[in-house]
Design a protein around this motif. Structure first.
Motif, PDB file in Angstrom:
ATOM      1  N   GLU A 202      54.091  -6.415  54.874  1.00 28.08           N
ATOM      2  CA  GLU A 202      53.598  -5.065  55.102  1.00 28.08           C
ATOM      3  C   GLU A 202      54.354  -4.120  54.163  1.00 28.08           C
ATOM      4  N   ASP A 203      55.151  -3.168  54.677  1.00 33.70           N
ATOM      5  CA  ASP A 203      55.821  -2.217  53.786  1.00 33.70           C
ATOM      6  C   ASP A 203      57.300  -2.522  53.586  1.00 33.70           C
ATOM      7  N   VAL A 204      57.762  -3.676  54.038  1.00 31.32           N
ATOM      8  CA  VAL A 204      59.172  -4.049  53.890  1.00 31.32           C
ATOM      9  C   VAL A 204      59.278  -5.097  52.789  1.00 31.32           C
ATOM     10  N   CYS A 205      60.014  -4.768  51.727  1.00 34.39           N
ATOM     11  CA  CYS A 205      60.102  -5.647  50.559  1.00 34.39           C
ATOM     12  C   CYS A 205      61.538  -6.114  50.338  1.00 34.39           C
ATOM     13  N   ALA A 206      61.670  -7.317  49.799  1.00 36.08           N
ATOM     14  CA  ALA A 206      62.985  -7.888  49.508  1.00 36.08           C
ATOM     15  C   ALA A 206      62.823  -8.915  48.398  1.00 36.08           C
ATOM     16  N   PRO A 207      63.902  -9.200  47.661  1.00 37.17           N
ATOM     17  CA  PRO A 207      63.818 -10.245  46.635  1.00 37.17           C
ATOM     18  C   PRO A 207      63.411 -11.577  47.251  1.00 37.17           C
ATOM     19  N   TYR A 208      62.571 -12.305  46.527  1.00 33.47           N
ATOM     20  CA  TYR A 208      62.138 -13.624  46.983  1.00 33.47           C
ATOM     21  C   TYR A 208      62.957 -14.685  46.260  1.00 33.47           C
ATOM     22  N   HIS A 209      63.515 -15.605  47.025  1.00 30.63           N
ATOM     23  CA  HIS A 209      64.293 -16.702  46.451  1.00 30.63           C
ATOM     24  C   HIS A 209      63.624 -18.017  46.837  1.00 30.63           C
ATOM     25  N   ALA A 210      62.987 -18.642  45.868  1.00 31.18           N
ATOM     26  CA  ALA A 210      62.306 -19.909  46.129  1.00 31.18           C
ATOM     27  C   ALA A 210      63.335 -20.990  46.445  1.00 31.18           C
ATOM     28  N   PRO A 211      63.003 -21.907  47.350  1.00 35.87           N
ATOM     29  CA  PRO A 211      63.932 -23.013  47.636  1.00 35.87           C
ATOM     30  C   PRO A 211      64.274 -23.768  46.358  1.00 35.87           C
ATOM     31  N   ARG A 212      65.545 -24.042  46.164  1.00 37.55           N
ATOM     32  CA  ARG A 212      65.977 -24.676  44.918  1.00 37.55           C
ATOM     33  C   ARG A 212      65.533 -26.128  44.801  1.00 37.55           C
ATOM     34  N   ASP A 213      65.138 -26.736  45.928  1.00 37.28           N
ATOM     35  CA  ASP A 213      64.706 -28.131  45.852  1.00 37.28           C
ATOM     36  C   ASP A 213      63.215 -28.254  45.549  1.00 37.28           C
ATOM     37  N   GLN A 214      62.531 -27.113  45.353  1.00 32.61           N
ATOM     38  CA  GLN A 214      61.109 -27.132  45.029  1.00 32.61           C
ATOM     39  C   GLN A 214      60.913 -27.117  43.515  1.00 32.61           C
ATOM     40  N   PRO A 215      59.828 -27.742  43.025  1.00 34.05           N
ATOM     41  CA  PRO A 215      59.569 -27.733  41.573  1.00 34.05           C
ATOM     42  C   PRO A 215      59.439 -26.310  41.055  1.00 34.05           C
ATOM     43  N   ARG A 216      59.923 -26.092  39.840  1.00 32.20           N
ATOM     44  CA  ARG A 216      59.832 -24.767  39.239  1.00 32.20           C
ATOM     45  C   ARG A 216      59.908 -24.892  37.730  1.00 32.20           C
ATOM     46  N   THR A 217      59.279 -23.965  37.056  1.00 35.35           N
ATOM     47  CA  THR A 217      59.433 -23.847  35.609  1.00 35.35           C
ATOM     48  C   THR A 217      59.381 -22.372  35.262  1.00 35.35           C
ATOM     49  N   TRP A 218      60.306 -21.950  34.416  1.00 33.23           N
ATOM     50  CA  TRP A 218      60.386 -20.532  34.069  1.00 33.23           C
ATOM     51  C   TRP A 218      59.679 -20.227  32.757  1.00 33.23           C
ATOM     52  N   GLY A 219      58.848 -21.160  32.309  1.00 35.65           N
ATOM     53  CA  GLY A 219      57.923 -20.879  31.226  1.00 35.65           C
ATOM     54  C   GLY A 219      58.532 -20.880  29.837  1.00 35.65           C
ATOM     55  N   THR A 220      57.680 -20.499  28.889  1.00 35.09           N
ATOM     56  CA  THR A 220      58.055 -20.399  27.479  1.00 35.09           C
ATOM     57  C   THR A 220      58.177 -18.928  27.116  1.00 35.09           C
ATOM     58  N   TRP A 221      59.328 -18.550  26.571  1.00 39.65           N
ATOM     59  CA  TRP A 221      59.597 -17.156  26.246  1.00 39.65           C
ATOM     60  C   TRP A 221      59.330 -16.891  24.764  1.00 39.65           C
ATOM     61  N   SER A 222      58.929 -15.646  24.466  1.00 36.72           N
ATOM     62  CA  SER A 222      58.701 -15.287  23.069  1.00 36.72           C
ATOM     63  C   SER A 222      58.881 -13.790  22.873  1.00 36.72           C
ATOM     64  N   SER A 223      59.192 -13.409  21.634  1.00 41.52           N
ATOM     65  CA  SER A 223      59.244 -12.010  21.206  1.00 41.52           C
ATOM     66  C   SER A 223      58.076 -11.784  20.266  1.00 41.52           C
ATOM     67  N   SER A 224      57.375 -10.663  20.430  1.00 42.86           N
ATOM     68  CA  SER A 224      56.197 -10.406  19.593  1.00 42.86           C
ATOM     69  C   SER A 224      56.568 -10.137  18.143  1.00 42.86           C
ATOM     70  N   ASP A 225      57.822  -9.807  17.862  1.00 40.29           N
ATOM     71  CA  ASP A 225      58.275  -9.588  16.484  1.00 40.29           C
ATOM     72  C   ASP A 225      59.741  -9.999  16.400  1.00 40.29           C
ATOM     73  N   THR A 226      59.980 -11.179  15.865  1.00 35.09           N
ATOM     74  CA  THR A 226      61.350 -11.703  15.823  1.00 35.09           C
ATOM     75  C   THR A 226      62.203 -11.018  14.762  1.00 35.09           C
ATOM     76  N   THR A 227      61.592 -10.166  13.919  1.00 37.36           N
ATOM     77  CA  THR A 227      62.418  -9.394  12.985  1.00 37.36           C
ATOM     78  C   THR A 227      63.015  -8.170  13.677  1.00 37.36           C
ATOM     79  N   VAL A 228      62.408  -7.742  14.789  1.00 40.32           N
ATOM     80  CA  VAL A 228      62.924  -6.603  15.559  1.00 40.32           C
ATOM     81  C   VAL A 228      63.935  -7.078  16.600  1.00 40.32           C
ATOM     82  N   ALA A 229      63.610  -8.166  17.299  1.00 43.86           N
ATOM     83  CA  ALA A 229      64.520  -8.704  18.314  1.00 43.86           C
ATOM     84  C   ALA A 229      64.203 -10.172  18.532  1.00 43.86           C
ATOM     85  N   ARG A 230      65.236 -10.950  18.794  1.00 44.97           N
ATOM     86  CA  ARG A 230      65.033 -12.367  19.077  1.00 44.97           C
ATOM     87  C   ARG A 230      65.631 -12.701  20.441  1.00 44.97           C
TER      88      ARG A 230
END
Length: 398
Positions: A202-230
């Motif tokens: 409802e209107d009560v929010c808190a950080p969500y912490h997924a169980p560490r024993d569950q599968p997870r992947t934090w994806g592939t990260w990228s910068s749109s311009d690696t000359t500006v920031a990497r």
């Protein structure tokens, strides 16, 4: 304590009452604590349902009851749906006392079948007395299914009931996934970005912490311009308090030259994807980052030394680099509040800072003060700041 369920009746037996007297003293403060309450909440097919009995004071005067039975007879019973907005339904819930226990009874075969159709195994029990703690006592009680038993749900009804429960859970839950980190950084500096998730009931929010024993992947990260920031994996200490302590979901961004980029993480999955939510989680999260030249200074304008009560002025903040060139688009903030006093302790200053108002200063900010005194107006951007002290005096009387 127990909840006894048949197809024709629900009987809720609370713990034995060990008190020797019942009532409350007079109160000069509030009548909120002058009450007794008994409640049993069941996670039903269409959401939670609570069977409630409450005895409430009508005023702040003292009141006594000769017995537990007389106390219960003075109460009000309800069948409700708990939540941020409690909804109560027309229903007949009866209350009595058996062996020094408060007992609630409910008879409605169709509603009983709906509430208990998925066979919940336990109920949350809440009790409150005016002579105990200032907060309710929370416990749990088993649900026992007795003869004449509830009829088993047909397969189609079972599917419908499970769908109804999932629909309710999704209606009151929201899951969010996003990139958290700085939206601005100076060239040559580095900052950390992390994938964060928030759960709202409802209107009560808190950080969500997924169980560490569950599968997870934090994806592939990228910068749109690696000359500006990497980007590179964070291997050291996480310095941003807003980010998770799990370094697997945190990246470090190194700013190379001025420009604007998009940080992107794609293919993000964890247990949050399986949580009920009326907002669908995306497997792609992005964040915009502005890289600027090194900041030379901030400058608040105008810089009055005095103002009158009720007078209003428009304040702007100019951000310039070390060569004096203007830097546009930074998330500079303007804060204002009571100024420092002589001999101010660190604790007093901390409290004063928390009491300050603030607003983004991308555009001019209109300010005024209603009371005389010393005030400070502070522009803040990262570790850079500029301060204007203003003495506010009473406007002349007309």
């Amino acid at each position: 304590m127990e909840v006894l369920v048949t197809r024709i009746e629900v009987r809720i037996r609370f713990a034995p009452d060990t008190a020797s007297s019942w009532g409350w003293p007079a109160s000069t403060d509030t009548i909120q604590r002058l009450r007794y309450a008994w409640s049993a909440t069941i996670e039903g097919t269409d959401g939670p349902r609570s069977f409630d009995l409450a005895v409430k004071a009508k005023d702040t005067l003292a009141s006594t009851f000769p017995s537990l039975s007389s106390l219960v007879r003075g109460g009000t019973t309800e069948l409700c749906q708990p939540g941020m907005m409690v909804r109560c339904f027309p229903a007949t819930v009866s209350a009595s006392v058996e062996d020094r226990r408060v007992v609630l009874r409910y008879r409605d075969s169709a509603e009983i079948a709906r509430i208990f159709g998925l066979r919940p195994a336990s109920a949350m029990i809440m009790t409150f007395t005016p002579r105990g703690s200032s907060t309710p006592t929370i416990d749990s009680a088993p649900v026992r299914y007795l003869e004449p038993a509830l009829s088993p749900l047909a397969s189609a009804s079972q599917v419908e009931a499970e769908q109804a429960r999932r629909a309710y859970d999704a209606s009151v839950n929201r899951m969010y996934r996003y990139l958290s980190g700085a939206s601005w950084v100076e060239e040559g500096d580095s900052t950390q970005f992390g994938i964060e998730e928030t759960h709202c009931l409802e209107d009560v929010c808190a950080p969500y912490h997924a169980p560490r024993d569950q599968p997870r992947t934090w994806g592939t990260w990228s910068s749109s311009d690696t000359t500006v920031a990497r980007l590179h994996r964070t291997t050291g200490k996480i310095t941003d308090w807003r980010l998770s302590s799990d370094t697997a979901r945190v990246m470090t961004l190194v700013a190379l030259k001025p420009g604007r980029i998009t940080v992107r993480a794609s293919g993000v999955h964890d247990a949050a994807d399986l949580e009920p939510s009326r907002i669908r989680l995306d497997s792609i999260v992005t964040g915009e980052v502005l890289v600027t030249p090194r900041v030379g200074r901030l400058a608040i304008s105008p810089r009055p030394t005095t103002m009158r009560t009720g007078e209003r002025r428009s304040f702007s903040v100019r951000v310039v680099d070390r060569a004096g060139r203007a830097i546009e688009g930074t998330p500079v903030e303007l804060r204002w509040g009571s100024g420092a006093t002589d001999g101010e302790s660190p604790r007093t200053r901390t409290r004063r800072n928390f009491a300050q108002e603030s607003r983004p200063a991308i555009a001019p900010v209109d300010l005024g003060f209603d009371k005389p005194g010393r005030y400070e107006i502070v522009a803040v951007l990262g570790t850079h700041a500029d301060t204007v002290n203003v003495d506010v005096v009473d406007a002349p009387k007309r």
